[in-house]
Motif scaffolding. Structure first.
Motif, mmCIF file in Angstrom:
data_model
loop_
_atom_site.group_PDB
_atom_site.id
_atom_site.type_symbol
_atom_site.label_atom_id
_atom_site.label_comp_id
_atom_site.label_asym_id
_atom_site.label_seq_id
_atom_site.Cartn_x
_atom_site.Cartn_y
_atom_site.Cartn_z
ATOM 1 N N THR A 585 -58.688 -49.139 -19.166
ATOM 2 C CA THR A 585 -58.673 -48.051 -18.192
ATOM 3 C C THR A 585 -59.854 -47.118 -18.449
ATOM 4 O O THR A 585 -60.166 -46.801 -19.594
ATOM 5 C CB THR A 585 -57.349 -47.266 -18.330
ATOM 6 O OG1 THR A 585 -56.291 -48.208 -18.155
ATOM 7 C CG2 THR A 585 -57.236 -46.163 -17.303
ATOM 8 N N GLY A 586 -60.514 -46.691 -17.373
ATOM 9 C CA GLY A 586 -61.607 -45.724 -17.540
ATOM 10 C C GLY A 586 -62.633 -45.858 -16.428
ATOM 11 O O GLY A 586 -62.438 -46.612 -15.463
ATOM 12 N N SER A 654 -61.451 -43.108 -12.503
ATOM 13 C CA SER A 654 -60.897 -43.922 -13.579
ATOM 14 C C SER A 654 -60.191 -45.109 -12.932
ATOM 15 O O SER A 654 -59.421 -44.933 -11.982
ATOM 16 C CB SER A 654 -59.904 -43.090 -14.398
ATOM 17 O OG SER A 654 -59.384 -43.885 -15.435
ATOM 18 N N PHE A 655 -60.478 -46.302 -13.396
ATOM 19 C CA PHE A 655 -59.915 -47.515 -12.780
ATOM 20 C C PHE A 655 -59.172 -48.323 -13.834
ATOM 21 O O PHE A 655 -59.494 -48.266 -15.020
ATOM 22 C CB PHE A 655 -61.042 -48.421 -12.247
ATOM 23 C CG PHE A 655 -62.015 -47.725 -11.337
ATOM 24 C CD1 PHE A 655 -61.660 -47.376 -10.032
ATOM 25 C CD2 PHE A 655 -63.300 -47.429 -11.782
ATOM 26 C CE1 PHE A 655 -62.582 -46.758 -9.194
ATOM 27 C CE2 PHE A 655 -64.222 -46.805 -10.952
ATOM 28 C CZ PHE A 655 -63.862 -46.461 -9.652
ATOM 29 N N ASP A 656 -58.185 -49.112 -13.367
ATOM 30 C CA ASP A 656 -57.674 -50.171 -14.232
ATOM 31 C C ASP A 656 -57.420 -51.415 -13.398
ATOM 32 O O ASP A 656 -57.155 -51.324 -12.207
ATOM 33 C CB ASP A 656 -56.424 -49.729 -15.000
ATOM 34 C CG ASP A 656 -55.251 -49.450 -14.097
ATOM 35 O OD1 ASP A 656 -54.833 -50.358 -13.380
ATOM 36 O OD2 ASP A 656 -54.755 -48.308 -14.110
ATOM 37 N N THR A 657 -57.530 -52.555 -14.007
ATOM 38 C CA THR A 657 -57.396 -53.879 -13.385
ATOM 39 C C THR A 657 -58.057 -53.939 -12.002
ATOM 40 O O THR A 657 -57.422 -53.687 -10.982
ATOM 41 C CB THR A 657 -55.896 -54.300 -13.287
ATOM 42 O OG1 THR A 657 -55.175 -53.256 -12.656
ATOM 43 C CG2 THR A 657 -55.331 -54.566 -14.641
ATOM 44 N N TYR A 658 -59.303 -54.279 -11.989
ATOM 45 C CA TYR A 658 -60.101 -54.228 -10.761
ATOM 46 C C TYR A 658 -61.241 -55.239 -10.842
ATOM 47 O O TYR A 658 -61.478 -55.847 -11.908
ATOM 48 C CB TYR A 658 -60.680 -52.812 -10.566
ATOM 49 C CG TYR A 658 -61.504 -52.346 -11.744
ATOM 50 C CD1 TYR A 658 -62.890 -52.480 -11.765
ATOM 51 C CD2 TYR A 658 -60.893 -51.780 -12.869
ATOM 52 C CE1 TYR A 658 -63.647 -52.065 -12.846
ATOM 53 C CE2 TYR A 658 -61.641 -51.369 -13.960
ATOM 54 C CZ TYR A 658 -63.011 -51.509 -13.949
ATOM 55 O OH TYR A 658 -63.757 -51.117 -15.030
ATOM 56 N N THR A 659 -61.938 -55.384 -9.746
ATOM 57 C CA THR A 659 -63.156 -56.200 -9.751
ATOM 58 C C THR A 659 -64.338 -55.286 -9.442
ATOM 59 O O THR A 659 -64.288 -54.515 -8.479
ATOM 60 C CB THR A 659 -63.063 -57.319 -8.692
ATOM 61 O OG1 THR A 659 -61.921 -58.127 -9.001
ATOM 62 C CG2 THR A 659 -64.301 -58.194 -8.708
ATOM 63 N N LEU A 660 -65.335 -55.380 -10.284
ATOM 64 C CA LEU A 660 -66.550 -54.579 -10.086
ATOM 65 C C LEU A 660 -67.659 -55.532 -9.644
ATOM 66 O O LEU A 660 -67.936 -56.528 -10.317
ATOM 67 C CB LEU A 660 -66.916 -53.892 -11.409
ATOM 68 C CG LEU A 660 -68.272 -53.227 -11.513
ATOM 69 C CD1 LEU A 660 -68.423 -52.095 -10.494
ATOM 70 C CD2 LEU A 660 -68.484 -52.649 -12.916
ATOM 71 N N LYS A 661 -68.244 -55.219 -8.471
ATOM 72 C CA LYS A 661 -69.350 -56.060 -7.975
ATOM 73 C C LYS A 661 -70.601 -55.207 -7.874
ATOM 74 O O LYS A 661 -70.504 -54.033 -7.490
ATOM 75 C CB LYS A 661 -69.019 -56.604 -6.587
ATOM 76 C CG LYS A 661 -67.865 -57.564 -6.568
ATOM 77 C CD LYS A 661 -67.670 -58.031 -5.148
ATOM 78 C CE LYS A 661 -66.449 -58.900 -5.061
ATOM 79 N NZ LYS A 661 -66.067 -59.153 -3.687
ATOM 80 N N LEU A 662 -71.739 -55.781 -8.158
ATOM 81 C CA LEU A 662 -72.985 -55.048 -7.994
ATOM 82 C C LEU A 662 -74.162 -56.015 -7.959
ATOM 83 O O LEU A 662 -74.000 -57.202 -8.274
ATOM 84 C CB LEU A 662 -73.185 -54.023 -9.127
ATOM 85 C CG LEU A 662 -73.433 -54.550 -10.535
ATOM 86 C CD1 LEU A 662 -74.232 -53.523 -11.319
ATOM 87 C CD2 LEU A 662 -72.108 -54.800 -11.249
ATOM 88 N N LYS A 663 -75.318 -55.480 -7.553
ATOM 89 C CA LYS A 663 -76.548 -56.264 -7.593
ATOM 90 C C LYS A 663 -77.480 -55.585 -8.601
ATOM 91 O O LYS A 663 -77.491 -54.343 -8.689
ATOM 92 C CB LYS A 663 -77.212 -56.280 -6.220
ATOM 93 C CG LYS A 663 -76.428 -57.082 -5.185
ATOM 94 C CD LYS A 663 -77.249 -57.242 -3.917
ATOM 95 C CE LYS A 663 -76.415 -57.792 -2.768
ATOM 96 N NZ LYS A 663 -75.727 -59.052 -3.068
#
Ligand code: AHR
Length: 859
Positions: A585-586, A654-663
């Motif tokens: 988490t964070g 603050s996020f938990d259990t997620y998908t982070l997408k970026l370029k």
């Protein structure tokens, strides 16, 4: 009456702790004894690093007492501010020469000394080699006093080792050597002054006079205590005076030995009850080059005649804590001596110079002399010397180590020469074979004819010990034992916090479990003067007046105080969590290291919903630059400057259990992309590093204390280095306890949180107690069933000793030295199967009285 709000809060906390509890079972079979655990398992390793001895353990209070500290080490020269060893072939790289050099740290010719005088005084200082006090220490300080200030403040002042600790009403022996020119009238006053200038103690000499060197002494007794005192030598006349070897020594040293050890620091070591002391290093033994490497003979005799040794860590040791004092200290602590000698090779990471194989005989003779000094009969040449130095009885020398961190077949060849020569004369000694830094080196081992013990050095990152609990299980057994001569969890753990301590404790449990193999160990480094740190994490920290043990110190002490004699079969079962708590988490961030990079289209998605989407053009203020210059370039956030640890954080999420997408696109520099997640703050987070190790690898890292970086997994080779100027798609799936990283749709790395709950059990063969050691290195309490088979009669209470902290980051400090120390309690309701809870971030020792064992023993 609780208010509605506090009642609701309490319910919420209860609910939270209920689902964050975990369950474990520790099953111990007392009828199944395992390997024995050596009584020698825990010792200590002293090295002159971070002023651990000089300005640390060694009691002298004056820094640069002999005015020798601006000397260049033998075999070196100074060029444009760089200390350069004479160019000679390198032991490992020969015929090539190492280009190692060191920035010369000194800005003064007389470090720690300065003039303090009123405006009318004209006093000139100059180091001189004329008329030396003795040949071994060529420099003395020439003081030309051309005019005096009427205030009487005409002083040469020593600041000690970042202050001098003056204790009210204690006696300090002050001594110095002086000679004068004919016009000096003889008056000289020495005073101990507080940090604010108040005179705490003073003595006036009316006749310091004469062209020949003479020793002057007095006792100073401070009227008040001060931790930042200084010593002033005030001149009472114009003329010229030469000074040398100015010493201030507390009469109260450890065991009140003259030329002895600082009491509080020595006491930390005594409290560890070490089985042995390894001395004098470490790289210190090796030296920056072979000419300046340590040699025991130079550390004996009158302290003012010892030339000193240049520590590879960038300062001189005056060698007051010399070979004799070391052997005496071993005896005082009831420990055996483990003496490390230079095997004719200097440090491979420095100049790596060496004495050729065919010229090794004097080195062999020298180590035989050292052994004879320690344990030879008083009728022998060096045994006689020992007796003349006040110790006719042999010292407890039991171990001798052939070099430090040398390795490879070439080293093994000379190891064989030393082994044969030493064993022929002293078969009772145990010889340690050094290994390079890291695991036991098979190539080295296979080239050695006999090995008593192999010395493995283990500096590890946070969680390494947890991920590699079976490290020693995997070693193929041979006819040799293992000495872990240096170990520490020292990356990703701040300056040595609770996370370090739980990992060190797990590491020790790994050694204990393999008691048939690992017979000795010593944490490293032992000491740090907080004013001058040369290594990231050190066990005992101090300044001139205060000291504290890091939490790892107490973990080691606890485990040594409660060392079982024999392992008992123990199995640990950790139940899968019913409602697992997300581990990462964070917040999120963007970072670079010696690389220019652009990031865009950052998106966080959870359960098909977008929680965040970047728009650097319209909302750049969402990102906060922590380090480096971050600029919006087109629709990307760019870090265009070379430099370490550049960091920008997304504010307020603050996020938990997620998908982070970026370029991401690399524009220049050395590495490639760094994407922080589980961000607590700029100082503490995890991160995905794609293109680590000069754009060759990828890895998940842990950052603590802003700059301390630890690999959370072995680095994995990239399929191909990241190309310059090309946009890559990065996807990071942050699960409950797993992180998966994809580059352009291909999985790169996967990281799973390690098990963080460990236990071993063994029997104290003196008392019959069953000793259970438990580490809970997580933020979740573990409700634990302890299942004891084979114990028919037991006391209903057990003692529980717990070392616990509220977080991974918790640390002891100079201001709160004992914030985290072991606490003893009594546990009731002990029976063959009972339940207890091990708190988050805790290291515990449970001692269970087994009355049935005593009965067996008495039969
Ligand atoms: O403990 C610090 C250093 O680590 C030692 O001098 C050396 O042996 C090891 O590499």
């Amino acid at each position: 009456m609780p208010t509605k709000l506090t009642a609701l809060l309490a319910c919420a906390l209860l609910a939270q702790s209920a689902h964050s509890q975990r369950q474990a079972t520790i099953s111990i079979d007392a009828t199944k004894p395992g390997s024995t655990i050596a009584s020698t398992l825990h010792g200590i390793f002293f090295e002159e690093i971070s002023h651990g001895g000089e300005g640390g353990l060694y009691g002298e209070l004056i820094q640069n007492r002999g005015f020798e500290e601006s000397r260049l080490p033998p075999g070196t020269e100074l060029k444009a501010g760089w200390l350069i060893p004479l160019q000679k072939p390198h032991f490992m790289m020969q015929p090539r020469v190492s280009d190692w050099r060191m920035e010369w740290p000194l800005t003064s010719q007389w470090p720690a000394w300065s003039l303090e005088a009123g405006a009318a005084a004209n006093i000139q200082l100059q180091l001189t080699k004329e008329h030396p006090l003795n040949d071994a220490t060529p420099n003395s300080m020439q003081v030309d006093i051309r005019s005096l200030d009427a205030s009487g403040n005409n002083s040469l002042v020593n600041e000690g080792f970042w202050g001098i600790k003056a204790n009210k009403d204690e006696n300090y022996d002050l001594s110095f050597y002086a000679r004068t020119g004919n016009t000096y009238n003889g008056k000289l006053t020495v005073s101990l002054r507080s940090g604010s200038g108040v005179i705490l103690a003073q003595h006036s000499f009316s006749t310091v006079k004469g062209n020949a060197w003479k020793k002057y002494t007095c006792v100073l007794k401070p009227a008040a205590s001060d931790g930042k005192a200084r010593l002033a030598i005030s001149f009472g006349s114009t003329g010229t005076i030469w000074l040398d070897f100015v010493s201030l020594f507390p009469q109260q040293t450890f065991k009140n030995r003259p030329n002895g050890m600082r009491r509080d620091l020595a006491q930390y070591l005594a409290n560890l009850k070490p089985a042995f002391i390894r001395w004098p290093g470490g790289c210190f033994v090796e030296g920056i080059n072979i000419e300046s490497a340590a040699n025991w003979k130079r550390t004996l005799g009158p302290v003012e005649k010892r030339p000193g040794t240049y520590s590879v860590w960038g300062y001189w040791s005056s060698d007051g804590f010399g070979y004799h004092e070391y052997l005496q200290f071993c005896e005082d602590l009831g420990a055996d001596a483990l003496y490390v000698f230079n095997a004719g090779v200097s440090c491979e990471y420095r100049s790596g110079t060496f004495i050729p194989d065919d010229s090794l005989q004097p080195v062999v003779d020298d180590v035989l002399d050292a052994i004879e000094y320690a344990i030879g009969p008083v009728t022998s040449k060096y045994g006689k010397w020992r007796a003349a130095n006040g110790h006719p009885k042999p010292f407890p020398l039991k171990y001798v180590e052939v070099g430090n961190e040398q390795h490879g077949p070439r080293y093994a060849k000379r190891y064989n020469v030393f082994y044969d020569a030493i064993k022929k004369k002293y078969p009772q000694l145990t010889l340690m074979a050094s290994m390079g830094i890291g695991d036991i080196n098979k190539r080295t081992l296979d080239s050695m004819r006999h090995v008593d013990m192999a010395d493995e050095h283990a500096y590890k990152s946070a969680y390494w010990a947890m991920n590699n609990y079976d490290h020693f299980d995997k070693y193929k057994r041979g006819d040799w034992d293992v000495y872990v001569g240096e170990y520490a969890t020292n990356a990703g753990v701040g300056s040595g916090n609770m996370l370090a301590a739980v990992n060190d404790a797990v590491y020790i449990m790994g050694m204990e479990r393999n008691g048939d193999l690992v017979k000795m160990s010593s944490y490293a480094p032992l000491f740090e003067n907080v004013n001058t740190r040369h290594w990231p994490v050190n066990l005992i920290n101090f300044d001139a007046s205060r000291s504290f043990g890091r939490i790892s110190y107490y973990a080691i002490k606890m485990f040594n105080d409660h060392r079982a004699g024999q392992n008992l079969q123990t199995t640990v079962h950790v139940a899968a969590p019913t409602k697992p708590a997300p581990q990462f988490t964070g917040g999120i961030g963007l970072a670079t290291w010696d690389t220019q990079t652009e990031y865009r289209d950052i998106e966080v998605v959870k359960d098909g919903k977008t929680l965040y989407k970047s728009d650097f053009i319209n909302r750049p203020q969402e990102w906060q630059s922590v380090r480096g210059i971050w600029v919006v370039k087109d629709s990307a956030l760019a870090q265009p400057v070379q430099g370490a640890q550049r960091l920008s954080l997304l504010k307020g999420y603050s996020f938990d259990t997620y998908t982070l997408k970026l370029k991401a696109r690399k524009i220049g520099g050395t590495n490639a992309f760094i994407i922080p997640f589980a961000v607590k703050d700029g100082a503490s987070h995890m991160r995905v590093h794609i293109g680590s190790y000069v754009n060759l690898n990828s890895v998940i890292e842990l950052v603590s204390d802003s700059f301390s970086v630890a690999n959370m997994m072995p680095q994995k080779k990239l399929p191909a280095p990241i190309q310059m100027g090309r946009w890559y798609d990065i996807t990071i799936e942050v699960g409950i306890d797993q992180v998966d990283v994809y580059l352009d749709g291909q999985q790169l790395i996967s990281y799973h949180e390690p098990n963080k709950f460990f236990s071993i059990a063994g029997r104290d063969l003196q008392t019959g107690d069953i000793i259970v050691k438990v580490v809970n290195g997580s933020e979740t309490p573990y409700t634990t069933t302890i299942n004891l088979a084979g114990v028919t009669a037991m006391a209903s209470t057990a003692s529980l000793i717990t070392l616990q902290a509220e977080s991974a980051e918790a640390e002891n400090s100079l201001d709160q030295p004992q914030k985290y120390i072991p606490v003893s309690t009594i546990l009731t309701g002990i029976q063959p199967i009972f339940e207890t809870t091990f708190r988050p971030w805790s290291i515990s020792v449970l001692r269970i009285k087994d009355a049935s064992w005593k009965k067996q023993a008495m039969q």
